[in-house]
Design an enzyme around this catalytic site. Structure first.
Site, short mmCIF file in Angstrom:
data_model
loop_
_atom_site.label_atom_id
_atom_site.label_comp_id
_atom_site.label_asym_id
_atom_site.label_seq_id
_atom_site.Cartn_x
_atom_site.Cartn_y
_atom_site.Cartn_z
CE LYS A 138 -3.93 -2.24 2.36
NZ LYS A 138 -4.80 -2.22 3.58
CE1 TYR A 152 -9.48 -2.97 0.77
CE2 TYR A 152 -8.86 -0.89 -0.23
CZ TYR A 152 -8.53 -2.01 0.51
OH TYR A 152 -7.25 -2.16 1.02
NE ARG A 179 -6.43 -12.48 4.98
CZ ARG A 179 -7.18 -11.38 5.09
NH1 ARG A 179 -7.08 -10.40 4.19
NH2 ARG A 179 -8.01 -11.22 6.09
CB THR A 209 -7.33 -5.92 9.97
OG1 THR A 209 -7.86 -7.02 9.23
CG2 THR A 209 -7.64 -4.62 9.25
NE ARG A 242 -2.38 -5.83 7.12
CZ ARG A 242 -3.56 -6.34 6.76
NH1 ARG A 242 -4.17 -7.23 7.52
NH2 ARG A 242 -4.13 -5.95 5.63
CG ASN A 300 -3.51 -2.51 7.08
OD1 ASN A 300 -3.38 -2.12 5.92
ND2 ASN A 300 -4.58 -3.15 7.49
CG HIS A 339 -5.55 -6.18 -0.30
ND1 HIS A 339 -6.75 -6.24 0.37
CD2 HIS A 339 -5.63 -7.05 -1.35
CE1 HIS A 339 -7.55 -7.10 -0.26
NE2 HIS A 339 -6.89 -7.61 -1.31
CD GLU A 368 -9.06 -9.08 -3.49
OE1 GLU A 368 -7.89 -9.49 -3.28
OE2 GLU A 368 -9.89 -8.88 -2.57
O1 CDP Z 1 -7.12 -6.00 4.90
P1 CDP Z 1 -7.92 -6.96 5.74
O2 CDP Z 1 -8.63 -8.02 4.92
O3 CDP Z 1 -7.10 -7.53 6.87
O4 CDP Z 1 -9.04 -6.08 6.49
P2 CDP Z 1 -10.52 -5.64 6.06
O5 CDP Z 1 -11.39 -5.75 7.27
O6 CDP Z 1 -10.98 -6.37 4.82
O7 CDP Z 1 -10.37 -4.09 5.73
C1 CDP Z 1 -9.76 -3.67 4.54
C2 CDP Z 1 -8.82 -2.52 4.84
O8 CDP Z 1 -9.58 -1.41 5.30
C3 CDP Z 1 -7.82 -2.77 5.97
O9 CDP Z 1 -6.68 -3.47 5.55
C4 CDP Z 1 -7.49 -1.35 6.42
O10 CDP Z 1 -6.51 -0.74 5.58
C5 CDP Z 1 -8.82 -0.63 6.19
N1 CDP Z 1 -9.61 -0.44 7.43
C6 CDP Z 1 -9.82 0.87 7.87
O11 CDP Z 1 -9.36 1.83 7.25
N2 CDP Z 1 -10.57 1.08 9.03
C7 CDP Z 1 -11.10 0.04 9.70
N3 CDP Z 1 -11.82 0.28 10.81
C8 CDP Z 1 -10.90 -1.27 9.24
C9 CDP Z 1 -10.15 -1.48 8.10
MG MG Z 2 -10.28 -7.91 3.69
#
Ligand code: CDP
Ligand code: MG
Length: 141
Positions: free
Chosen positions: A10, A50, A86, A92, A103, A113, A116, A127
């Site tokens: 990212k 997203y 993962r 996350t 992370r 973080n 992705h 994706e």
């Molecule tokens: O990336 P991951 O699949 O671990 O997490 P996600 O729940 O699918 O969320 C996607 C991305 O959204 C995260 O990697 C964060 O960069 C962002 N995020 C955020 O900005 N604020 C949150 N409360 C949760 C996630």
């Molecule tokens: Mg996700």
């Protein structure tokens, strides 16, 4: 079974000059780079990528972040690549992610973080087709 997964290094990682170290972890694990490209994505592409999050209250700042500068999109390939990547990526929220994960070692944020990674074969196929439409997708279930 060999799989392909989509990874985004990212904009925070690019700004912090962590691209090499992040890639090193994936390569060291034995994963192969099937495609890689430095690019800046626009809001429309962020919304497609997203799609499951666009209605969340935290989506607008995520959208601003992910479009804020160049990122490195790549496809990694290897045995059980989706779950392996993962696991290397970690939880996350960087503040809660286990030490030893990308992370967990380098992020102190729930948003910025660093990486992705696709979370299922269906997500990987979807994706990969968004970022690398000319590449054959991950094995479809
Ligand atoms: O990336 P991951 O699949 O671990 O997490 P996600 O729940 O699918 O969320 C996607 C991305 O959204 C995260 O990697 C964060 O960069 C962002 N995020 C955020 O900005 N604020 C949150 N409360 C949760 C996630
Ligand atoms: Mg996700």
């Amino acid at each position: 079974m060999s799989e392909r997964t989509l990874v985004l290094i990212k904009p925070d990682a690019v700004r912090r000059a962590l691209v090499g170290q992040v890639l090193h972890r994936f390569e060291r694990k034995g994963l192969a780079i099937a495609a890689m490209d430095l690019r800046t994505i626009d809001g429309a592409l962020a919304d497609r990528h997203y799609a499951e999050h666009v209605e969340k209250e935290w989506y607008p700042p995520l959208r601003a972040f992910i479009t804020s500068g160049p990122l490195v999109a790549l496809v990694l390939e290897g045995d059980q690549a989706i779950s392996v990547v993962r696991a290397l990526t970690g939880a996350t929220d960087g503040r809660a992610a286990a030490p030893g994960t990308i992370r967990g070692d380098w992020s102190l944020s729930n948003r910025e973080n660093l990486v992705h990674a696709s979370d299922s074969p269906e997500s990987a196929a979807r994706e990969i087709s968004i970022f690398f439409p000319s590449l054959e997708g991950s094995s479809t279930p």
